[in-house]
Structures are given as C-alpha cells and as structure tokens.
Scaffold this motif. Structure first.
Motif, PDB file in Angstrom:
ATOM      1  N   ALA A   9       3.353  20.277 -12.327  1.00  0.00           N
ATOM      2  CA  ALA A   9       2.507  19.467 -13.192  1.00  0.00           C
ATOM      3  C   ALA A   9       3.078  18.078 -13.390  1.00  0.00           C
ATOM      4  O   ALA A   9       2.357  17.078 -13.360  1.00  0.00           O
ATOM      5  CB  ALA A   9       2.359  20.138 -14.549  1.00  0.00           C
ATOM      6  N   LEU A  10       4.370  17.983 -13.601  1.00  0.00           N
ATOM      7  CA  LEU A  10       4.981  16.687 -13.820  1.00  0.00           C
ATOM      8  C   LEU A  10       5.091  15.911 -12.528  1.00  0.00           C
ATOM      9  O   LEU A  10       5.101  14.681 -12.525  1.00  0.00           O
ATOM     10  CB  LEU A  10       6.349  16.854 -14.483  1.00  0.00           C
ATOM     11  CG  LEU A  10       6.291  17.512 -15.863  1.00  0.00           C
ATOM     12  CD1 LEU A  10       7.665  17.532 -16.502  1.00  0.00           C
ATOM     13  CD2 LEU A  10       5.307  16.788 -16.765  1.00  0.00           C
ATOM     14  N   ALA A  11       5.138  16.606 -11.403  1.00  0.00           N
ATOM     15  CA  ALA A  11       5.065  15.917 -10.118  1.00  0.00           C
ATOM     16  C   ALA A  11       3.699  15.273  -9.964  1.00  0.00           C
ATOM     17  O   ALA A  11       3.576  14.139  -9.494  1.00  0.00           O
ATOM     18  CB  ALA A  11       5.323  16.895  -8.973  1.00  0.00           C
ATOM     19  N   GLY A  34       5.565  15.436 -21.320  1.00  0.00           N
ATOM     20  CA  GLY A  34       4.844  16.684 -21.532  1.00  0.00           C
ATOM     21  C   GLY A  34       3.430  16.669 -21.009  1.00  0.00           C
ATOM     22  O   GLY A  34       2.984  15.740 -20.337  1.00  0.00           O
ATOM     23  N   ILE A  35       2.705  17.753 -21.330  1.00  0.00           N
ATOM     24  CA  ILE A  35       1.341  18.009 -20.865  1.00  0.00           C
ATOM     25  C   ILE A  35       0.542  18.579 -22.040  1.00  0.00           C
ATOM     26  O   ILE A  35       1.041  19.444 -22.769  1.00  0.00           O
ATOM     27  CB  ILE A  35       1.305  19.082 -19.754  1.00  0.00           C
ATOM     28  CG1 ILE A  35       2.429  18.903 -18.747  1.00  0.00           C
ATOM     29  CG2 ILE A  35      -0.061  19.141 -19.087  1.00  0.00           C
ATOM     30  CD1 ILE A  35       2.735  20.176 -17.978  1.00  0.00           C
ATOM     31  N   ILE A 382      -3.779  15.439 -20.168  1.00  0.00           N
ATOM     32  CA  ILE A 382      -2.994  14.240 -20.345  1.00  0.00           C
ATOM     33  C   ILE A 382      -1.539  14.550 -19.999  1.00  0.00           C
ATOM     34  O   ILE A 382      -1.024  15.622 -20.361  1.00  0.00           O
ATOM     35  CB  ILE A 382      -3.100  13.662 -21.778  1.00  0.00           C
ATOM     36  CG1 ILE A 382      -2.323  12.345 -21.878  1.00  0.00           C
ATOM     37  CG2 ILE A 382      -2.643  14.665 -22.834  1.00  0.00           C
ATOM     38  CD1 ILE A 382      -2.572  11.607 -23.176  1.00  0.00           C
ATOM     39  N   PHE A 383      -0.895  13.642 -19.268  1.00  0.00           N
ATOM     40  CA  PHE A 383       0.533  13.720 -18.984  1.00  0.00           C
ATOM     41  C   PHE A 383       1.196  12.544 -19.688  1.00  0.00           C
ATOM     42  O   PHE A 383       0.708  11.412 -19.617  1.00  0.00           O
ATOM     43  CB  PHE A 383       0.805  13.613 -17.478  1.00  0.00           C
ATOM     44  CG  PHE A 383       0.216  14.726 -16.674  1.00  0.00           C
ATOM     45  CD1 PHE A 383       0.928  15.879 -16.432  1.00  0.00           C
ATOM     46  CD2 PHE A 383      -1.063  14.614 -16.133  1.00  0.00           C
ATOM     47  CE1 PHE A 383       0.390  16.908 -15.664  1.00  0.00           C
ATOM     48  CE2 PHE A 383      -1.604  15.629 -15.358  1.00  0.00           C
ATOM     49  CZ  PHE A 383      -0.874  16.781 -15.131  1.00  0.00           C
ATOM     50  N   PHE A 384       2.287  12.808 -20.370  1.00  0.00           N
ATOM     51  CA  PHE A 384       2.967  11.702 -21.070  1.00  0.00           C
ATOM     52  C   PHE A 384       4.471  11.817 -20.874  1.00  0.00           C
ATOM     53  O   PHE A 384       4.974  12.822 -20.384  1.00  0.00           O
ATOM     54  CB  PHE A 384       2.606  11.705 -22.545  1.00  0.00           C
ATOM     55  CG  PHE A 384       3.025  12.960 -23.291  1.00  0.00           C
ATOM     56  CD1 PHE A 384       4.280  13.057 -23.874  1.00  0.00           C
ATOM     57  CD2 PHE A 384       2.169  14.043 -23.376  1.00  0.00           C
ATOM     58  CE1 PHE A 384       4.673  14.220 -24.552  1.00  0.00           C
ATOM     59  CE2 PHE A 384       2.539  15.203 -24.061  1.00  0.00           C
ATOM     60  CZ  PHE A 384       3.799  15.279 -24.645  1.00  0.00           C
TER      61      PHE A 384
END
Length: 384
Positions: A9-11, A34-35, A382-384
C-alpha cells in the motif's frame, strides 16, 4: 528484503506522490505515514450452495443473505506506519512498525479496538553485503501479484463475510493465495546492475487456518522456506518464487504432508498501458492461506490490464481464478473461485484516489453447482 521493505500500500502511495511526515531525531530519520479508506459495497448472490471456501456463494459472498451492504475497508485496512532509519558505521539500519484496523463492524456501540500489528521488523546491510531483515512482515511468495493488483487500492471481490471487521479480498482466493504475514529472518542480495534480484527467508512455520472447518495440522521444528528471483528493466518486471513447509497432522486418520508451491509472474508498463500475468501452483497452498484445504493440489491464474487515458484517470480490467485439482476432503466440494473486476481510479489529489468497481465472483463445485455474487463498490483511499 529491499524489494518489499514497506507494505504494498505504501509502495502504491509513493507512486501517487503521497508523502509521510519526516523529521530528524538525533542520528535517526523518523517517518510517520498511513492509510485510511472506506468503500460502499453492494452485493447480491444467487445460484447453488457450493460448499467449502466458495467466495461467490451466499454464505461467504453475501454474509448469509441474498443481498447485503457494507461501508467498510477495501482490500487494504486503515493503517499507521512508523519507521526510523540511520547510517551507523558501515551499515544502513531501519526499523518499522505498522498497526492496522478495520472500518466496519456489526455493532454501533461495541469498541472497534482490534489492532493488527502486521509489521514490526528491523533491517541492516549495505550495497556490498545486501540486507538482512528480522521481525514480522509480509511473505515473499505472492507479493508480486497482490502488490501489483489494481484492486489493492479498491475492493476487488467485496466478500461480505470478511469486510465487516477486516477487509475485502481483491483477488485473494480467486487468482492468488494471500501473501501472509510471518515472523521471519530474510536476506536480500545486493542490487545487480543487470536488474537481477534475489530474496530468501526463513519463516516461522504456521498451522492451517481452514475457516469453514476445524484445524487439523500444526507446525513443529521445521521453518517455512520462501525464496524469489526477480528481474527488472525498461518497464518490465518478472519473478520466479517458491515456498515449502511441513505440516504435522493433529486429527486421527489425517497424514502429515509437505506444502510445496511455485510462482511465476511478469508485468510490463509501456506509457499509459500496463499488463500483468501471474501463476501459482502446488500442494497445500490453500485457497486463501497456507494449507486451509489440507494437502489439496491447486492452481491459480491472475491477469490484468490497465490504461490511463488521462493523467488522473486509470481504467482497469482484471480476472483471476483459483482452482482445486482434486475433490479432497479439505475442499468441502469447492472446485474453483473466479473473479472479474472492472475498475475506474481517479487521482483527485496526490494523496486521495476515488475508486469505482463492478464485478462478478463465481464459485463452482465438483458436484456441478455454481454460486454467483454480483458486486459493486464506490469509495476512496488516502495515503499520508
């Protein structure tokens, strides 16, 4: 291992320009990211009761109902990931902890306090020796498929039995088995100028998790082994992997067996067009997870094509099927699960993606029955 140091996910977040909060603390560079996601999913089921892990059947696909609605996570949970990295002597050092939680439950008043610490590991190494990882993280086997699946940031198969309290399944069980999270000691070879990579891991052995039946296997002294050879160049990525573990029977009349699985896959990105194909096969790989059908032989195929008609819009079509070769007791009569998903992904900002998907999941039985789940999902991440 270097190729999969962060959850997929973070990739994905990195490719979309999302940025974690970074700050300096002494000799450490600390990052916090995070997600968060939520999807409205609507499903309807019809057809026969197939048995086993039939994802397209009424029992699992629609949570025991003919029709069902949930507003919960897609394939990814909500997550908070903290990492710290440092250069200490000749070594690059990193530590990471990822904690995850579900959006939807079956109660409006019960505490939603279930925390899944999927990741907690540290790594050390350098360009000459490679990288060693110790702790809990995703497995090597299956990572290429799930972390490249377009439905990773969507829902894929919106199986209602798993979405409340956890997540949907993407193509897990209908195209590939779950990548899994394990205690492990892993090694990644130094990066090659030719694009060749190698990862291997000693993995803490696991018991079977059949879900619809009682467990009948445990693990003893032998660790699980996973390894993968990769190649990347000019938009092309390829991987060849394997894993094995001995399972010891705990139920009368059941024999010990050794899980053996192989995987081969490739992806190619040419401008706006992307394609992917992956195959898994072996004994004891399970439909969803290791040995969840005992010593059954299985094959799983996953194919995907995506196209970006504009910078912010991606269209995709993906198909996967997981098939049992033999009607063993562990299958519960299930012959196959297949899922077809059509998706639209809109990058509203560098951090937020809005997603709409429609699809169908079909489960077939060895006796000839078939169950169908039609599903749709709409939401965002959302990715932050």
């Amino acid at each position: 291992m270097k190729t999969i140091l962060m959850i997929g996910a973070l990739a994905v977040a990195g490719t979309q320009g999302a940025q974690a909060v970074d700050f300096k603390a002494g000799e450490w560079n600390v990052s916090l990211g995070g997600i968060v996601n939520a999807y409205y999913t609507q499903v309807s089921c019809n057809g026969d009761a197939v048995g086993g892990l039939a994802l397209g059947g009424k029992g699992l696909g629609c949570g025991g109902e003919n029709n069902r609605t949930t507003i919960g996570n897609g394939l990814l949970p909500n997550g908070l990931v903290t990492s710290a990295s440092s250069k200490q002597g000749d070594y690059d050092v990193k530590a990471l902890i990822g904690m995850y939680n579900a959006t939807a439950t079956d109660s409006a008043i019960a505490a939603n306090s279930g925390i899944d610490v999927r990741q907690a590991y540290f790594t050390f190494g350098n360009a000459q020796m490679g990288t060693i990882k110790l702790g809990r993280d995703n497995g090597i086997f299956g990572a290429g498929a799930i972390f490249s699946d377009m439905t990773l940031i969507g829902a894929g198969a919106p199986v209602q039995a798993t979405q409340r309290g956890r997540v949907t399944l993407g193509h897990i069980g209908a195209g590939y088995s779950y990548v899994g999270y394990y205690g492990q000691i892993a090694y990644s070879a130094p990066k090659s100028a030719s694009g060749i990579g190698f990862d291997a891991a000693l993995v803490s052995p696991v018991a079977d998790t059949p879900i619809v039946a009682a467990p009948v296997y445990s693990s003893k002294s032998s660790p699980q082994l996973q390894a993968q050879l990769t190649y990347a160049a000019d938009g092309f990525k390829g991987w060849l992997g394997a894993k094995t573990q001995k399972f010891s029977a705990t139920a009368p009349g059941v024999k010990d067996f050794t899980m053996n699985g192989v995987e081969v896959g490739a992806s190619y990105q040419a401008g706006p067009l992307g394609v992917l194909a992956n195959f898994q096969g072996g004994k004891g790989l399970g439909i969803l997870s290791d040995a969840d059908q005992g010593d059954t032989k299985t094959k799983a195929y996953f194919m995907q094509a995506t196209y970006k008609p504009a910078d912010k819009i991606k269209l995709g079509l993906s198909y996967g099927i997981s098939r049992n070769d033999d009607n063993t007791a562990g299958t519960g009569g299930l012959k196959s699960n297949a899922n077809l998903t059509c998706g639209l992904y809109y990058s509203m900002t560098s951090a937020i993606t809005l997603v709409g998907e429609i699809g169908q999941t079909r489960s077939k039985g060895f006796a000839g029955g078939e169950g169908k789940m039609n599903g749709a999902s709409l939401g965002g991440i959302i990715f932050f």
